[in-house]
Design a protein around this motif. Structure first.
Motif, PDB file in Angstrom:
ATOM      1  N   ASP A 187      50.678  41.338  53.892  1.00 48.31           N
ATOM      2  CA  ASP A 187      50.076  40.047  54.251  1.00 48.31           C
ATOM      3  C   ASP A 187      50.814  38.941  53.510  1.00 48.31           C
ATOM      4  N   ARG A 188      51.172  39.222  52.282  1.00 44.88           N
ATOM      5  CA  ARG A 188      51.973  38.293  51.481  1.00 44.88           C
ATOM      6  C   ARG A 188      52.592  39.047  50.314  1.00 44.88           C
ATOM      7  N   GLU A 213      57.934  32.967  55.091  1.00 47.99           N
ATOM      8  CA  GLU A 213      56.655  32.256  54.885  1.00 47.99           C
ATOM      9  C   GLU A 213      55.598  33.141  54.225  1.00 47.99           C
ATOM     10  N   LYS A 214      55.876  34.436  54.165  1.00 47.57           N
ATOM     11  CA  LYS A 214      54.898  35.334  53.520  1.00 47.57           C
ATOM     12  C   LYS A 214      55.212  35.556  52.042  1.00 47.57           C
TER      13      LYS A 214
END
Ligand code: NAD
Ligand code: UDX
Length: 482
Positions: A187-188, A213-214
């Protein structure tokens, strides 16, 4: 800013996090040499075993990833000093359990292994080394690590020293059982630090497969605290739904219907609303207790009490389940055979750390029960260690209780199959949601049990209609009708 390109990684700690995480990094970054080192020789030998089914960690898909990279750019060894000296980035991925004695016992994390690693890195590192905290650590641990590293190589006093360090926090969010998916599509990725070059060097490693972006960048303290907070929030949802499950049981509501009704609210969301025997695993309890300790330390007793209640509710849920098994079996389990299906703390792992099965089995043993335990992945030696009780030999299925059994001494034995475990039992208690337990043929199993017989489904995996058809009585977590 020039990005220092990483060629050689050393990871100290070949456990549930270090092993799978480094396997995925090596798999996705073929030009980086990854050395995973550990003091535990048998663990390293198992990582190097030619038979991939013998890897020390069971995770779906892990064998495939390891088989692609091992021997190419993924290596497992006990040569810790050499691997540190050779690396330009060192991950610290060692255990940080709750302290069992001394200051902060029962709450604070035991950092002795982390500190030992920092000292070893200080001693062995060469050139500029980026030290990455992968272990879950209390907020501001990075200060201690930096202090240890800098004490060994004072940059100001010894300008000629060619050794220098940057410290980053890069907590791991993988869950066991889904570790490979979580690592391949996170997710990140969270990177905390002050040295922008070091941050970008680590971001570039993940950048091989994780969309930009993660990859989140924060300061060190936010990163350390985010890890504890994420686990606390997840665990809090489980305690919340388990508290509602108990209410459902006495009011005639069904916790699955309630979970669906609230989970469809997009502000609440549907995940982590599965009622059960309480959360287990090596992280949730330890990390919340750590948060409780920190809150007290920083003079915030109300915050500490709030998070403590999440752990207390969880412990209560586990004792509640053992109590109700005893109550339903006419108030006594002494000398009775009870089958435990599942011992791992969740499905798809062989890990039993803090498994709900441990506390529940101990309660039942204390009551004098005879436990037949079946888990498809947990070894009997592990169960014996967890229960602090060696296995007995399995009695014949049709044998009645022995005098020793009726004298109140609890015993347990491992079973090789569900049928074998269930034979002669008065009750079956499902504690892990292994898929195979969803498909059991209750009519056949009922014929192997001593009647009247119960099914206690703490994971809500059985089909209630099929259990009823088999003439068995059923208790299901959070089911007001059962
Ligand atoms: P683990 O016990 O499975 O592995 C830790 C390994 O470190 C052991 O094999 C141990 O022998 C080794 N070790 C300890 N000190 C050492 C030293 N000085 N030199 C070399 N090796 C040493 O632990 P784990 O589950 O992999 O967890 C590691 C860290 O990651 C913990 O801080 C944990 O909180 C965190 N974490 C765990 C998970 C999880 O799902 N297990 C998920 C996220 C974060
Ligand atoms: C957890 C976090 O999910 C992960 O992000 C972190 O890195 C490590 O800690 P893990 O403990 O491996 O991962 O598994 P998780 O899926 O979170 O389950 C923890 C416990 O909660 C298990 O005992 C599980 O059965 C239980 N659980 C989970 C529930 O009882 N209900 C749920 O809805 C979800």
């Amino acid at each position: 800013m020039t990005i220092h390109s990483i060629r050689k990684i050393c990871c100290i700690g070949a456990g549930y996090v270090g092993g799978p995480t480094m396997a995925v990094i090596a798999d996705r970054c073929p030009e980086i040499q990854v050395q995973v080192v550990d003091l535990n020789e048998s663990r390293i030998a198992a990582w190097n075993d030619p038979d991939f089914s013998k890897l020390p960690v069971y995770e779906p898909g892990l064998d495939v990833v390891v088989s692609r990279a091992r021997g190419r750019n993924l290596h497992f060894s006990t040569e810790v000093d050499a691997a540190i000296a050779d690396a330009d980035m060192v991950f610290i991925s060692v255990n940080t359990p709750t302290k069992t004695k001394g200051l902060g016992a029962g709450q604070a994390s035991d950092l002795r292994w982390v500190e030992a690693c920092a000292r070893q890195v200080a001693q062995c590192a060469q050139g500029h080394t980026i030290v990455v905290e992968k272990s879950t650590l209390p907020v501001r641990t990075a200060v201690a690590i930096k202090t240890i590293l800098e004490a060994a190589h004072p940059q100001v006093a010894d300008a000629s020293s060619s050794t220098s360090f940057s410290v980053l926090s890069n907590p791991e969010f993988l869950a066991e059982g889904t570790a490979i998916d979580d690592l391949e599509s996170p997710d990140r990725v969270l990177i905390g630090g002050a040295d922008q070059e070091a941050i970008e060097a680590l971001a570039a490693v993940y950048g091989h497969w994780v969309p930009g972006e993660k990859i989140l960048r924060t300061n060190l303290w936010s990163s350390e605290l985010s890890k504890l907070t994420a686990n606390a929030f997840l665990a809090q949802r489980i305690s919340s739904i388990n508290s509602v499950a108990a209410l459902c049981e006495v009011t005639g509501a069904d916790v699955r219907e309630v979970a669906k009704a609230i989970g469809t609210d997009s502000r609440i969301g549907s995940k982590f609303l599965q009622a059960g025997p309480g959360f287990g695993g090596s992280c949730f309890q330890k990390d919340i207790l750590n948060l409780v300790y920190l809150s007290h330390h920083f003079g915030l007793p109300e915050v500490a009490d709030y998070w403590q209640s999440v752990v207390s509710l969880n412990t209560w849920q586990q004792h509640r389940i053992s109590r109700l098994v005893v109550q339903k079996l006419f108030g006594t389990v002494t000398g009775k055979r009870v089958t435990l299906l599942g011992f791992a703390f969740k499905a798809d792992t062989n890990d039993t750390r803090e498994a709900p099965a441990i506390r529940i089995a101990r309660d039942l043993l204390e009551e004098g029960a005879q436990l037949a335990i079946y888990d498809p992945k947990v070894e009997s030696e592990q169960i014996a260690r967890d229960l602090n009780l060696p296995a007995s030999s399995a009695p014949a299925a049709q044998a009645g209780p022995t005098r020793a059994a009726l004298s109140g001494e609890g015993t347990w034995w491992p079973s090789n199959s569900v049928d074998e475990a269930v034979s002669g039992s008065d009750a079956v208690l499902i504690l892990t949601e292994w898929n195979q337990f969803r498909e059991l043929d209750w009519t056949t199993l009922a014929s192997l049990m001593r009647q009247p017989a119960w099914v206690f489904d703490a994971r809500a995996v059985v089909d209630p209609a099929r259990v009823a058809e088999a003439g068995l009585m059923l208790w299901r977590v959070g089911d007001g009708d059962a």
